[in-house]
Design an enzyme around this catalytic site. Sequence first.
Site, PDB file in Angstrom:
ATOM      1  N   ASN A 164       2.077  -6.149  -2.361  1.00  0.00           N
ATOM      2  CA  ASN A 164       0.672  -6.394  -2.061  1.00  0.00           C
ATOM      3  C   ASN A 164      -0.099  -5.080  -2.162  1.00  0.00           C
ATOM      4  O   ASN A 164       0.294  -4.080  -1.561  1.00  0.00           O
ATOM      5  CB  ASN A 164       0.520  -6.965  -0.640  1.00  0.00           C
ATOM      6  CG  ASN A 164      -0.930  -7.118  -0.237  1.00  0.00           C
ATOM      7  OD1 ASN A 164      -1.653  -7.953  -0.773  1.00  0.00           O
ATOM      8  ND2 ASN A 164      -1.383  -6.315   0.716  1.00  0.00           N
ATOM      9  N   GLU A 165      -1.163  -5.089  -2.954  1.00  0.00           N
ATOM     10  CA  GLU A 165      -2.040  -3.920  -3.078  1.00  0.00           C
ATOM     11  C   GLU A 165      -1.251  -2.656  -3.428  1.00  0.00           C
ATOM     12  O   GLU A 165      -1.454  -1.590  -2.836  1.00  0.00           O
ATOM     13  CB  GLU A 165      -2.862  -3.745  -1.795  1.00  0.00           C
ATOM     14  CG  GLU A 165      -3.769  -4.937  -1.527  1.00  0.00           C
ATOM     15  CD  GLU A 165      -4.571  -4.829  -0.242  1.00  0.00           C
ATOM     16  OE1 GLU A 165      -4.394  -3.839   0.495  1.00  0.00           O
ATOM     17  OE2 GLU A 165      -5.376  -5.737   0.033  1.00  0.00           O
ATOM     18  N   ASN A 166      -0.359  -2.797  -4.382  1.00  0.00           N
ATOM     19  CA  ASN A 166       0.474  -1.656  -4.780  1.00  0.00           C
ATOM     20  C   ASN A 166      -0.279  -0.646  -5.631  1.00  0.00           C
ATOM     21  O   ASN A 166       0.283   0.365  -6.053  1.00  0.00           O
ATOM     22  CB  ASN A 166       1.715  -2.154  -5.509  1.00  0.00           C
ATOM     23  CG  ASN A 166       2.518  -3.121  -4.663  1.00  0.00           C
ATOM     24  OD1 ASN A 166       2.515  -4.314  -4.923  1.00  0.00           O
ATOM     25  ND2 ASN A 166       3.168  -2.615  -3.628  1.00  0.00           N
TER      26      ASN A 166
ATOM     27  N   ARG B  84      -0.070  -9.584  -5.382  1.00  0.00           N
ATOM     28  CA  ARG B  84      -1.516  -9.626  -5.254  1.00  0.00           C
ATOM     29  C   ARG B  84      -2.087  -8.222  -5.419  1.00  0.00           C
ATOM     30  O   ARG B  84      -1.587  -7.265  -4.834  1.00  0.00           O
ATOM     31  CB  ARG B  84      -1.933 -10.180  -3.893  1.00  0.00           C
ATOM     32  CG  ARG B  84      -3.448 -10.220  -3.761  1.00  0.00           C
ATOM     33  CD  ARG B  84      -3.959 -10.411  -2.351  1.00  0.00           C
ATOM     34  NE  ARG B  84      -5.386 -10.074  -2.326  1.00  0.00           N
ATOM     35  CZ  ARG B  84      -5.854  -8.854  -2.091  1.00  0.00           C
ATOM     36  NH1 ARG B  84      -5.036  -7.861  -1.842  1.00  0.00           N
ATOM     37  NH2 ARG B  84      -7.151  -8.627  -2.105  1.00  0.00           N
TER      38      ARG B  84
ATOM     39  N   ARG C  99       0.815  -1.222   0.000  1.00  0.00           N
ATOM     40  CA  ARG C  99       0.000   0.000   0.000  1.00  0.00           C
ATOM     41  C   ARG C  99       0.849   1.274   0.000  1.00  0.00           C
ATOM     42  O   ARG C  99       2.063   1.249   0.132  1.00  0.00           O
ATOM     43  CB  ARG C  99      -0.987   0.014   1.171  1.00  0.00           C
ATOM     44  CG  ARG C  99      -2.010  -1.103   1.142  1.00  0.00           C
ATOM     45  CD  ARG C  99      -3.069  -0.893   2.221  1.00  0.00           C
ATOM     46  NE  ARG C  99      -4.086  -1.955   2.177  1.00  0.00           N
ATOM     47  CZ  ARG C  99      -5.125  -2.020   2.994  1.00  0.00           C
ATOM     48  NH1 ARG C  99      -5.297  -1.104   3.933  1.00  0.00           N
ATOM     49  NH2 ARG C  99      -6.007  -2.999   2.886  1.00  0.00           N
TER      50      ARG C  99
END
Length: 819
Positions: free
Chosen positions: A424-426, A463, A388
Amino acid sequence: MKRFSLNILFAVLLCSQTVYAQQKKRLVNNWEFVKQDLGGIWEAVRPVKKGNPEDVPLWQKVTLPHCVNAEDAVDPDVNYYQGPSWYRTQLEIDNNNQNGRTLLHFEGAGQKTDVYVYTTKVGSHVGGYDEWTVDITDAVEAFKQTEEFKTQFKGKVPVSIRTDNSRDLEMMPSDLSDFNLYGGLYRYVNLIYAPGLSIDKIFAVPEVDKAGRNGKIAVRARFYNPTSLSSATAEIKLTDPKGKVVHRSSRNLNALNGDVLLADFQLKNPQLWSTNQPLLYTLELSVKTPQGTAMQTEKVGFRHFEFVEKGPFLLNGKRLLLRGTHRHEDHAGVAAAMTEEQIRTEMKMMKEMGVNFIRLGHYQQSRIVLNLCDSLGIAVWEEIPWCRGGLGGEVYKEQGRRMLTNMIEQHYNHPSVIIWGLGNENDWPGDFSTFDKEAIRAYMTELHNLSHKLDPSRKTAIRRCDFCKDIVDVYSPSIWAGWYRGIYTEYKQVSLEEFNKVKRFLHVEWGGDSHARRHSETPDNALSKVQRAGAADERAGDASLFGGSARVSKDGDWSESYMANLIDWHLKEQETMPWLTGAAQWPFKDFSTPVRPDNPVPYMNQKGVIERDFTKKEAFYIFQSYWTEKPMVHIYGHSWPVRWGEANEAKMIKVYSNCEEAELFLNGKSLGTKKRNSQDFPSAGLRWMAPFATGQNTIRVVARKGKTTVQDEISFVYQTEKWDKPAKLTLTKIAEENGIVTLEAKLFDSKNVQCLDAANWVRFSLAGDGQLIDNQGTSTGSKYVQMYNGRAIIRMKSNGGKSSVALKSEGIPTVMINL
């Protein structure tokens, strides 16, 4: 000052006894801690009189591992502490190795760390999850020459450590992440005596063809050589899983710089590592010089895996459906500071549930975890904490490169690892004023290339970052059917659509929240409010309990009953998806998070199939019924003491089992035998409709698998009285054992009928000698919690004295109990 990274597997971490095991000590006891910053290192080591009230700050005794946020991470009334803290101890150091080195080895500390010997700074590290080592030899020898060593410290060496988990936008992971960025020495710290030449890392590359007949292994090593020795003799021994030596060789080394090739040999018909038979070879390396012998032992495994393009996952040439879950480093009462025993318990519970795959989210985890994955047979996706927030500057990016390098090199030899996760969730912005997709793509490409350079044998994955899905080898989109978007019956359709968009698909993160001990007679009601959107991705704001479109995560009842249906549907569908590589439910255990203050247990992500203290939810047994072979049977509702409905109304009784058939008995009378059919939803056809008796009921089930019989039994009350709006509370002592008192709160209407659908917030408080067992992040360990079916439980330590406990809920008269 010399600082480097060691990759040492010790006997205590599932390895054979080695020379290092004799010269390594876990520094568990005799630590002091203060949760604030100091004015300087002098305050940690200055001489003080014992018990002097003017000596501030006041230090408290602790043992390691220790987390700064052991309790405040889930305290409903505060923001968890993010800032500097200090630890100190005094060590007896006597390294008898000729020209040996004395080292402090950190298995992980959060998030920035400085290390001091007396007042000398000997090392620093940035990053809360990778291992690192500080050479304290020179500083120790210098301090031993001082008068303070002899007088003030009586022959001991003072070591002080500053940890800091302050908010920092130029650090990974982002504070926007859905987990706490813990502070402290929350993994083990080790004192090591190493010879003059020691082994930094071993890189073993076992390979085998798809048929499993032709094996080979190459072994390289990297040395720590601070005295610049120029020659050594290396001996390699490889032992098979039954203890037979299958290779032994020796090599004279005249070059000790870089990664040195020590052995490269063939092995016919190696015994293969798999998730069902995790067979491990033992690789021993000894390196001899005139100054002594260094030894290191590694466990390695031969296996061949393949993510078939547009197809399933193959292990050793055969399809394996990856049946997965996730793990955060988090536990009740200790937060990230889990002991080896607690980690072992958790990983064994996963295997008991039938897991053969795990994603370690969202950071490098303890080598204890990886060793257990090797020995239990759990394939691993491990990732760096680029999570994030967007993409920072060069300092930020360099940390990511460093953490990826450390993760791969430190966990290189684990046969369980099949994927290195890059992020993750970039696609989630917020930390920086600009959000540059092309810059993120460029950095993702850099990490992908770095991963393959360091380790060509594993795949890369991310992801939820669709604009980078073409960069990595394996991609997982966001699919939360029946929770954040859509309904759970759309799961297969949505998954197939996403599968067709990428070369290699793996679905990680699915499921939803459930408030442990909350149950519902009509769990699917919220689905009528949710539109079939043809999409099941999580979007900005979906995790909020306020506003936005209708979704089960906001409009559902958060009951275990609903989650049972959602999980049951997903698992039965996965059995009919031959193209599926696998899926991983999120996560195995409830964990704390700063971004969910309004959840039924404040600051907890409650998507686990067990609670934060290892208490199993009903969902655990549903996974078992699909994923395990050992005969099991479980009646839904062990934590549901009162069911409700009309008199003589037929109610559903659900049984989860992996057995071929089951017979159900209600109040001693057989309701017949049913056969299991995984595609007969719900509960694979093992369900019965029958009216309950008003009052007490008992259900027993007997299930058969071959010649084996297993059974389960529950008792509960059936309530037919209707309740009105909540009017009064009760607080009752229901148990006491070993000084622990259990209290139960209940909510009734004005006619004393229990309000079985009540989800009111209640707050417990205590005055007197006792102590509430709160800030645990569990349904029975929070002083401020939503009720489950009109009740709530709290425990307290009596401490052998008297206490008064109060129970408060807004708009309802407060009650108290004297104990």
